[in-house]
Design an enzyme around this catalytic site. Structure first.
Site, PDB file in Angstrom:
ATOM      1  N   GLU A  35       0.838  -1.199   0.000  1.00 22.01           N
ATOM      2  CA  GLU A  35       0.000   0.000   0.000  1.00 22.01           C
ATOM      3  C   GLU A  35       0.876   1.253   0.000  1.00 22.01           C
ATOM      4  OE1 GLU A  35      -2.169  -0.945   3.566  1.00 22.01           O
ATOM      5  OE2 GLU A  35      -3.023  -2.734   2.636  1.00 22.01           O
ATOM      6  N   MET A  65      -2.412  -9.312  10.933  1.00 25.84           N
ATOM      7  CA  MET A  65      -3.564 -10.101  11.397  1.00 25.84           C
ATOM      8  C   MET A  65      -4.590 -10.281  10.271  1.00 25.84           C
ATOM      9  SD  MET A  65      -2.062  -9.525  14.259  1.00 25.84           S
ATOM     10  CE  MET A  65      -2.263  -7.927  15.029  1.00 25.84           C
ATOM     11  N   HIS A 121      -0.407  -0.030  16.355  1.00 28.40           N
ATOM     12  CA  HIS A 121       0.642   0.253  15.358  1.00 28.40           C
ATOM     13  C   HIS A 121       2.037   0.086  15.951  1.00 28.40           C
ATOM     14  CE1 HIS A 121      -2.766   2.164  13.346  1.00 28.40           C
ATOM     15  NE2 HIS A 121      -2.052   2.276  12.257  1.00 28.40           N
ATOM     16  N   GLN A 156       2.082  -2.464   5.684  1.00 31.85           N
ATOM     17  CA  GLN A 156       2.423  -1.101   6.109  1.00 31.85           C
ATOM     18  C   GLN A 156       2.887  -1.007   7.567  1.00 31.85           C
ATOM     19  OE1 GLN A 156      -0.554   2.321   5.786  1.00 31.85           O
ATOM     20  NE2 GLN A 156       0.754   2.507   3.987  1.00 31.85           N
ATOM     21  N   PHE A 157       2.188  -1.648   8.456  1.00 32.28           N
ATOM     22  CA  PHE A 157       2.610  -1.800   9.852  1.00 32.28           C
ATOM     23  C   PHE A 157       2.485  -3.290  10.170  1.00 32.28           C
ATOM     24  CE2 PHE A 157       1.742   2.658   9.834  1.00 32.28           C
ATOM     25  CZ  PHE A 157       2.442   3.234  10.894  1.00 32.28           C
ATOM     26  N   GLU A 184      -5.428  -6.338   2.733  1.00 33.93           N
ATOM     27  CA  GLU A 184      -4.366  -7.248   3.179  1.00 33.93           C
ATOM     28  C   GLU A 184      -4.698  -8.718   2.901  1.00 33.93           C
ATOM     29  OE1 GLU A 184      -5.288  -4.645   4.940  1.00 33.93           O
ATOM     30  OE2 GLU A 184      -3.481  -3.466   5.292  1.00 33.93           O
TER      31      GLU A 184
END
Lengths: 326, 329
Positions: free
Chosen positions: A29, A88, A129, A82-83, A60
């Site tokens: 992303e 998950m 995050h 991204q993080f 995701e």
């Protein structure tokens, strides 16, 4: 030698491999002109174009499976999540598909995918995050798990990860991104499964992972002034784990402290500690194995609370003094 | 629902038409044989049979070449057979033998055969869609020209991965065909209770994907719909969503007492919409097949299955030291 940041080192590794092999590409992303949430892919779309630096929808579940499917059919994707906390949403594709396909299919598939996962606390991003959930991944047979602590290792490990024919989860620490280190421009690889002794010592073996390696090094310098001589070992990859280097160190020093940022309970440090306790190095121990890890709380927002949630340099120093009965 | 496929409009040769019928008969006999073996205690675990759904499996694979790929589901035996996976090895896999498709490590829900473009059955509902999207991305990036057909059930269309995959395949214009076998139930959940739209195909519009609803028990209709989708995919026009109505005659798995549907409904599908009987009838009416030939085909299928069972039963179990092999490449 030339100094570049941890994030530049990762970008250089990816770019070199993309120049070497047309099958390597990156997807994720906002990794195009935006450069990714942490600017890590800055300039890559300009060099490689939008086919090989693929901007994805915020999906995701689809993009992780898409990367796995592409890997099964001949590509070597690098997937930027991204993080790391967002894994998950991608978990089924990592755990039920990527990790197991080869085994379920009787050895016929290979899944050469690298999943890049910015993790860790310290940036004020709070509970969703800032996590360090790498232990979850170490639990799953079929996955490899890498956790570099500096720019030099990050480059060499990333190159090895891309060349590996297995799914590799590459945990980057977001507080390390701007940290500079000596990194040669030429190509080199660091084999997965080879620990590094960052500082040799005789009194205590500190086995630290990720950013805790850096904190252990600071603590070691401080302890040196008090006459405590610490050895710092960075496993660099959690799976496969270089048990030999760790055990040799423990036999030499007879004392061990395991330091990790993840919640202490059930973290990978527990595995390292158990491994030592079950080995013949146990007989060499002069003190119980000690662990320092994060508290069992979500990562809080307030900067002082956030710091208190995970081991800091002073915590390591105190723990080492205790180990030496000082 | 378009339903009007006829032999006259078909460009398929009589030999091919007969081999399609034969493949459907192989699938049904394979599943019936597994039922018996299960009752004899020779099959470990569970399995999901596709009796009644032979036309979707075979019909969807007819327009595909060996290079084209499929992803399958937990109810995947028919898909594997239709794509060309060896029946002997599949039988051995079901019996957990080292000669099985996956060396006895996968079992019913994980039969894969990469050599014939079968990217695997899957124990996770909807998991084949993101994987198939990725395989289609490889085709596009490496300019390989193959298309990917993802089989999934009606239940999978309520998974997030369904929606994400359709969107991703659409924005990247990937050569993929999303093929829904709508057999009316996801385990016990009736599609009428689980979605609030008439046809699953309507969902394609949300992602800019051409879609259609067809009868999945008329094999020629299936072939024609997939041919159109394959053509679009090969021309770089992106994905298609096909919803094929069909019905599984058996319960979801071996433990299903089928309390959520009526025996009348089952009888109706078996009596009036048996895909094998319908196709056989059509071939006989059009003088492509005789009853005698059909009888011969039945014998041939039975011999194949007898050989498969014999091969599987006589094969060795995997050595215990294979437990820790094939984990890493």
């Amino acid at each position: 030698m030339r100094e570049i940041t941890y994030s530049e080192a990762i970008r250089e590794a990816m770019s070199q491999e993309m120049r070497n092999n047309q099958d390597v590409f990156i997807m994720g992303e906002d990794i195009g002109v935006y450069g990714g949430a942490f600017g890590l892919t800055n300039g890559m779309i300009e060099e490689f174009g939008p086919e090989r630096v693929r901007i994805t929808p915020i999906s995701e579940a689809a993009i992780s499976g898409c990367a796995v499917g592409a890997a099964m059919t001949g590509m070597r994707p690098i997937l930027e999540i991204q993080f790391s906390d967002f894994i998950m949403i991608a978990m089924d594709n990592i755990v039920n598909q990527a990790a197991k396909n080869r085994y379920m299919f009787g050895g016929k598939a290979k899944v050469p995918v690298v999943v890049r996962l910015p993790g860790g606390s310290g940036a004020g991003f709070a509970a969703q995050h800032s996590q360090s959930l790498e232990a979850w991944m170490t639990h799953v047979p079929g996955l490899k798990v890498v956790q570099p602590s500096n720019a030099y290792d990050a480059k060499g490990l990333m190159k090895a990860a891309i060349k590996d024919d297995n799914p590799v989860l590459f945990y980057e620490h977001k507080m390390l991104y701007p940290v500079k280190g000596e990194v040669p421009e030429e190509e080199y690889e660091i084999p997965l499964g080879k620990a590094d002794i960052k500082k040799s010592g005789t009194d205590i073996s500190i086995v630290a992972t990720g950013i805790m390696v850096n904190r252990a090094m600071e603590a070691a310098a401080e302890l040196e002034n008090e006459g405590i001589n610490v050895e710092v070992i960075d496993p660099r990859t959690l799976v496969p784990l270089d048990t030999e280097t760790i055990l040799e160190s423990v036999k030499k020093t007879s004392r061990v402290l395991v330091v990790y940022e993840a919640v202490k309970r059930g973290g990978y440090g527990a595995e390292i500690a158990s491994m030592i306790a079950e080995s013949d190095a146990f007989d060499y121990l002069d003190a119980p194995i000690r662990r320092l890890g994060g508290v069992a709380a979500p990562i809080p927002y307030n900067p002082e609370l956030e710091k208190a949630a995970v081991p800091q340099v002073n915590d390591i120093i105190k723990e080492c003094r205790k180990l030496m009965n000082k | 629902m378009s339903n009007a496929a006829t032999l006259k409009s078909s460009s398929i040769t009589p030999e091919k038409l007969k081999s399609m019928l034969y493949d459907m008969m192989v699938i049904r006999n394979f599943e019936e044989t597994l039922k018996k073996l299960y009752q004899q205690g020779k099959i470990h675990g569970t399995m999901h049979l596709c009796i009644g759904q032979e036309a979707t499996a075979v019909g969807a694979c007819v327009p595909l070449t060996k290079e084209d790929k499929i992803t399958s589901t937990h109810r995947g035996h028919g898909h594997s057979i239709a794509k060309g996976t060896d029946v002997m090895k599949m039988m051995a896999e079901l019996l957990g033998k080292e000669t099985g498709t996956c060396k006895g490590k996968g079992g019913s829900m994980h039969i894969a055969d990469l050599d014939v473009g079968n990217l695997g059955a899957n124990g996770i509902v909807c998991a084949g869609l993101p994987l198939g999207t990725g395989a289609a991305l490889t085709s596009k990036m490496k300019n390989l020209g193959y298309v990917v057909l993802c089989f999934f059930g009606d239940g999978a269309t309520n998974e997030g991965a369904f929606h994400e995959s359709l969107n991703l395949a659409s924005v990247w214009k990937l050569p993929v065909i999303f093929f829904c076998e709508n057999n009316l139930y996801g385990m016990s959940g009736s599609i009428k209770e689980m979605t609030n739209i008439e046809n699953i195909a309507e969902r394609g519009a949300a992602y800019g994907i051409p879609s259609e609803t067809i009868s999945g028990n008329d094999i020629l209709t299936v072939v024609e719909a997939v041919e159109r989708a394959v053509e679009r995919a090969r021309n770089g026009e992106g994905p298609t969503l096909i919803e094929a109505h069909t019905y599984r005659w058996e319960g979801h798995s071996r433990s299903d007492a089928r309390k959520y549907r009526t025996r009348e409904e089952e009888k109706d599908w078996k009596k009036h919409r048996d895909p094998i009987a319908l196709f056989k009838q059509k071939l006989i009416e059009e003088n492509i097949l005789t009853e005698e030939e059909y009888g011969e085909m039945e014998k041939k299928v039975q011999t194949l299955m007898d050989n498969a069972v014999e091969f599987a039963v006589n094969s060795k179990a995997p050595d215990l030291d294979t437990l820790m092999t094939d984990i890493y490449a």
